[in-house]
Design an enzyme around this catalytic site. Structure first.
Site, PDB file in Angstrom:
ATOM      1  N   CYS A   1       0.852  -1.211   0.000  1.00  0.00           N
ATOM      2  CA  CYS A   1       0.000   0.000   0.000  1.00  0.00           C
ATOM      3  C   CYS A   1       0.879   1.248   0.000  1.00  0.00           C
ATOM      4  CB  CYS A   1      -0.856   0.003   1.255  1.00  0.00           C
ATOM      5  SG  CYS A   1      -1.676  -1.556   1.556  1.00  0.00           S
TER       6      CYS A   1
ATOM      7  N   ARG B   1       3.547   0.650  -6.949  1.00  0.00           N
ATOM      8  CA  ARG B   1       3.558  -0.368  -5.871  1.00  0.00           C
ATOM      9  C   ARG B   1       2.391  -1.320  -5.997  1.00  0.00           C
ATOM     10  NH1 ARG B   1       6.334   1.946  -1.064  1.00  0.00           N
ATOM     11  NH2 ARG B   1       4.946   0.735   0.231  1.00  0.00           N
TER      12      ARG B   1
ATOM     13  N   TRP C   1      -3.387  -2.214  -1.180  1.00  0.00           N
ATOM     14  CA  TRP C   1      -3.119  -3.526  -1.782  1.00  0.00           C
ATOM     15  C   TRP C   1      -3.753  -4.520  -0.825  1.00  0.00           C
ATOM     16  CZ3 TRP C   1      -1.112  -6.049  -5.941  1.00  0.00           C
ATOM     17  CH2 TRP C   1      -0.639  -7.350  -5.762  1.00  0.00           C
TER      18      TRP C   1
ATOM     19  N   ASN D   1      -0.382   0.840   6.522  1.00  0.00           N
ATOM     20  CA  ASN D   1       0.322  -0.191   5.740  1.00  0.00           C
ATOM     21  C   ASN D   1       0.760  -1.241   6.729  1.00  0.00           C
ATOM     22  OD1 ASN D   1       0.071   1.237   3.443  1.00  0.00           O
ATOM     23  ND2 ASN D   1       2.264   1.655   3.153  1.00  0.00           N
ATOM     24  N   GLY D   2       0.627  -2.518   6.348  1.00  0.00           N
ATOM     25  CA  GLY D   2       1.133  -3.583   7.215  1.00  0.00           C
ATOM     26  C   GLY D   2       0.050  -4.610   7.479  1.00  0.00           C
TER      27      GLY D   2
ATOM     28  N   GLU E   1      15.060 -23.143 -12.137  1.00  0.00           N
ATOM     29  CA  GLU E   1      14.689 -21.738 -11.909  1.00  0.00           C
ATOM     30  C   GLU E   1      15.832 -20.813 -12.298  1.00  0.00           C
ATOM     31  OE1 GLU E   1      12.088 -20.182 -11.541  1.00  0.00           O
ATOM     32  OE2 GLU E   1      12.684 -18.238 -10.745  1.00  0.00           O
TER      33      GLU E   1
ATOM     34  N   LYS F   1      15.484 -17.855 -15.071  1.00  0.00           N
ATOM     35  CA  LYS F   1      15.840 -16.459 -14.787  1.00  0.00           C
ATOM     36  C   LYS F   1      16.806 -15.937 -15.839  1.00  0.00           C
ATOM     37  CE  LYS F   1      13.223 -15.265 -12.459  1.00  0.00           C
ATOM     38  NZ  LYS F   1      12.356 -16.346 -12.521  1.00  0.00           N
TER      39      LYS F   1
ATOM     40  N   GLU G   1      15.151 -15.688 -19.463  1.00  0.00           N
ATOM     41  CA  GLU G   1      14.009 -14.777 -19.688  1.00  0.00           C
ATOM     42  C   GLU G   1      14.410 -13.308 -19.585  1.00  0.00           C
ATOM     43  OE1 GLU G   1      10.698 -14.883 -16.996  1.00  0.00           O
ATOM     44  OE2 GLU G   1      11.944 -15.403 -15.292  1.00  0.00           O
TER      45      GLU G   1
ATOM     46  N   HIS H   1      23.543 -38.963 -19.108  1.00  0.00           N
ATOM     47  CA  HIS H   1      22.611 -39.585 -20.069  1.00  0.00           C
ATOM     48  C   HIS H   1      22.376 -38.679 -21.260  1.00  0.00           C
ATOM     49  CE1 HIS H   1      21.729 -42.770 -17.188  1.00  0.00           C
ATOM     50  NE2 HIS H   1      21.666 -41.836 -16.258  1.00  0.00           N
TER      51      HIS H   1
ATOM     52  N   LYS I   1       3.653 -10.087 -17.417  1.00  0.00           N
ATOM     53  CA  LYS I   1       3.761 -10.426 -15.997  1.00  0.00           C
ATOM     54  C   LYS I   1       2.750 -11.511 -15.633  1.00  0.00           C
ATOM     55  CE  LYS I   1       5.178 -10.437 -11.860  1.00  0.00           C
ATOM     56  NZ  LYS I   1       6.412 -11.210 -11.601  1.00  0.00           N
TER      57      LYS I   1
HETATM   58  C1  AGP Z   1       8.778 -16.318 -14.143  1.00  0.00           C
HETATM   59  O1  AGP Z   1       9.821 -15.388 -13.886  1.00  0.00           O
HETATM   60  C2  AGP Z   1       7.704 -15.741 -15.040  1.00  0.00           C
HETATM   61  N1  AGP Z   1       7.230 -14.514 -14.531  1.00  0.00           N
HETATM   62  C3  AGP Z   1       6.615 -16.774 -15.350  1.00  0.00           C
HETATM   63  O2  AGP Z   1       7.204 -18.026 -15.591  1.00  0.00           O
HETATM   64  C4  AGP Z   1       5.569 -16.965 -14.240  1.00  0.00           C
HETATM   65  O3  AGP Z   1       6.145 -17.606 -13.147  1.00  0.00           O
HETATM   66  C5  AGP Z   1       4.428 -17.821 -14.805  1.00  0.00           C
HETATM   67  O4  AGP Z   1       3.852 -17.138 -15.896  1.00  0.00           O
HETATM   68  C6  AGP Z   1       3.342 -18.131 -13.771  1.00  0.00           C
HETATM   69  O5  AGP Z   1       2.753 -16.941 -13.340  1.00  0.00           O
HETATM   70  P1  AGP Z   1       1.819 -16.983 -12.020  1.00  0.00           P
HETATM   71  O6  AGP Z   1       2.688 -17.392 -10.895  1.00  0.00           O
HETATM   72  O7  AGP Z   1       1.312 -15.579 -11.886  1.00  0.00           O
HETATM   73  O8  AGP Z   1       0.722 -17.970 -12.264  1.00  0.00           O
END
Ligand code: AGP
Length: 609
Positions: free
Chosen positions: A2, A27, A74, A98-99, A482, A486, A489, A505, A604
């Site tokens: 928030c 935010r 938020w 906030n909190g 992961e 990272k 992407e 393998h 996102k």
């Molecule tokens: C990961 O860095 C990406 N932002 C993407 O793989 C993300 O994790 C995936 O689209 C799932 O999104 P969600 O957690 O909002 O469902």
């Protein structure tokens, strides 16, 4: 998280508050409101959704005045609707917060028993009632706020305005940031520098336990022990854009750095410290099925799927339940077998990922019980399932998931402990050790973030690689996945995560001096096995970047670089192991000049198939 803005001075307060809130939009929020003393009373305007809605309402009914407070919310407790928006008003007190107030339920019951009536579903309104109660008892506003917060457990940054003393604002902070802006004939309070940077660069960053009284001409700070204190103002040199990122170059870097605090927020109120036990009240509706559960199916995409893979080890190890982790986009078309003895867990930061939403609907159709681990209050996912275990990562602005991932891992570990407690499958010593390790995370993360510059230099050496291989074993295999995600992407360098035991393998054919290999090798029971993989890479001329505990001497001997990760208990380790990989990927992307926060082709939240 928030946003808060408070103003007392000579200017038209409405403009200051609305402008300040607009500078906190990044935010993330889902409702907003302002309250202003107009010379006769405090008038309030609130609206759901974006600030545009609030601005329009304010323009329709302008409020003249030069002292007031504003807030962007938020949602964490209570749907993102107008009646839950701040400022909250009780009697002649208005308050923004906030909190998270951990003991809001008990306090609400106490206040209702005294005949107090609540308008909202929020934890914040409890605080407004507490302040109003202290004011009714005759305390001045500063002491009323101090006494009120004395009843509260949790985190707060609050700013309060009272119609009975309309020439002052009182603000207080505990575990949630609050900054005081110093002007000439005016003073400001804000949750974050950008909100007030256009008015002043002289800021006081309050400390936990501080309560401050603001008037046009004075700022009086009282420390937790009740003594008056002077806090040295800081001169803020950031430009406004940088300030939104709190001085970090990218939101992603800011979000990497705030993981310790967000893990604290996610654990808050869920560990009974004296019994070293986990409590998950939001899953109460599922408690009855736990003894008869026969399996768990985790449904997710991307980073959230990686979190599920880590969670499988912890739930399997602690609760002794079989766990399948399914890519939601595959599960929904696989005609899966499921029944009422299955718990389907959707993991989603946004709560809006189309594939995961469709998968959970398929699970429901097949009769499974459902829950979600989600970061967005009232998102579609939370409405689609029976119960929600929220992460409290706050809005994640960078497209590449970082703090959402580590708070998902923390929530999954809490879930594994909770299931194990109910099933009686966890030895007390292991439960206590795991909980203690969870609580040690913020300090360890802080220590690791100190290696950022060193990791950047390692990244510089590999920024022109054409591809990279990431290896890990056990619950660090998902860490390898992961780390690869990272890197690819945000830097656009191809990268692949692989189970270290699988290298012989096939992928071993790739090894040569052109292919950097990142080996996730923390001090765990598989370290010896992982070390042999590392040596296999070196024997073929491969360059190795190890993620491991610097105290493991043979690591330094067999790796070209060691990105340090402190050792912790088995189930907690992946939460730490991923952090050097986040910093490594960030460094390379930043050095390559890609759009780190908004990488090409990515969204996102993937709300389409
Ligand atoms: C990961 O860095 C990406 N932002 C993407 O793989 C993300 O994790 C995936 O689209 C799932 O999104 P969600 O957690 O909002 O469902």
């Amino acid at each position: 998280m928030c946003g808060i803005v408070g103003y007392v001075g000579e200017l038209a307060c409405g403009e200051v508050l609305l402008d300040g809130l607009s500078r906190l939009e990044y935010r993330g929020y889902d409702s907003a409101g302002i309250a202003i003393w107009d010379g006769e009373s405090i008038r309030r305007v609130r609206a759901e959704g974006k600030l545009f809605n609030l601005d329009r309402r304010f323009r329709e009914n302008p409020i003249e005045g030069s002292i007031g407070i504003g807030h962007t919310r938020w949602a964490t407790h209570g749907a993102p609707v107008e009646r839950n928006a701040h400022p909250h008003r009780v009697d002649d007190v208005v308050l923004v917060h906030n909190g998270i107030i951990e003991n809001h339920t008990a306090l609400r019951q106490e206040l209702e028993a005294e005949g107090r009536v609540f308008e909202s579903d929020t934890d914040t309104e409890v605080l407004a009632h507490l302040v109003a109660r202290e004011r009714a008892a005759g305390h001045d506003l500063l002491h009323a706020v101090r006494r009120a917060t004395g009843h509260v457990r949790g985190s707060w940054a609050v700013v309060v305005l009272d119609a009975h003393s309309p020439d002052e604002l009182v603000a207080a902070r505990h575990a949630s940031p609050l900054v005081i802006g110093l002007g000439s004939g005016e003073n400001f309070a804000a949750s974050d520098v950008p909100a007030i940077l256009r008015h002043t660069r002289r800021m006081i960053f309050l400390e936990d336990g501080d309560t401050v009284r603001l008037t046009r001409t004075a700022v009086e700070i009282t420390a937790e022990d009740g003594s008056r204190v002077e806090r040295t103002p800081k001169a803020i040199t950031w430009d406004p854009v940088a300030a939104e990122k709190q001085g970090y170059k990218h939101f992603m870097l800011k979000e990497i750095h705030e993981q310790g605090d967000r893990i604290v927020d996610t654990l808050r109120g869920r560990i009974l410290l004296d019994e070293d036990e986990v409590t998950l009240p939001s899953l109460a509706t599922l408690e009855g099925i736990v003894p008869s559960l026969r399996r768990i199916v985790i449904l997710a995409c991307g980073t959230s799927w990686h979190a599920g893979l880590v969670g499988r080890y912890a739930i399997g190890g602690l609760a002794r339940l079989p766990v399948e982790v399914e890519l939601a986009s595959e599960f929904r078309y696989r005609n899966p077998v499921m029944d009422g003895e299955t718990l389907a867990i959707a993991i989603s930061q946004s709560g809006e990922t189309a594939d995961t939403l469709a998968a959970i609907e398929e699970a429901k159709r097949l009769g499974a019980r459902t829950m979600t681990i989600c970061n967005v209050m009232e998102s579609s996912m939370t409405r689609a399932v029976e119960a929600t275990l929220y992460t409290h990562a706050g809005p994640e602005i960078g497209v590449a998931s970082t703090k959402a991932y580590t708070t998902q891992l923390s929530a999954l570990l809490l879930l594994a402990l909770w299931l194990g407690q109910l099933r009686g499958t966890i030895p007390a010593a292991e439960r206590q050790a795991t909980i203690r390790s969870l609580r040690a995370l913020p300090r360890q993360i802080e220590e690791m973030l100190g290696d950022e510059a060193l990791i950047r230099e390692v990244g510089r050496e590999y920024m022109h690689a054409r591809s990279m291989l990431f290896l890990g074993r056990g619950n660090e295999f998902p860490t390898a996945l992961e780390g690869a995600l990272k890197l690819k992407e945000i830097s656009y360098i191809h990268a692949e995560g692989y189970a270290a035991g699988e290298m012989k393998h096939g992928p071993i054919a790739l090894i040569d001096e052109e292919l950097p290999v990142v080996v996730v090798a923390p001090r765990n029971r598989l370290l010896e096995k992982t070390m042999s993989n590392l040596e296999e890479v070196r024997a073929r001329g491969g360059r190795v970047i190890a993620v491991g505990d610097r105290s493991v001497s043979e690591l330094e001997r067999h790796a070209d670089h060691v990105l340090h990760v402190p050792s912790t208990t088995e189930w907690v380790q992946p939460i730490l192991s991923v952090i050097p990989l986040q910093l490594f990927a960030y460094a390379i992307a930043d050095l390559r000049g890609t759009d780190v926060d908004q990488p090409r082709n990515l969204a996102k939240s993937v709300t389409v198939e």
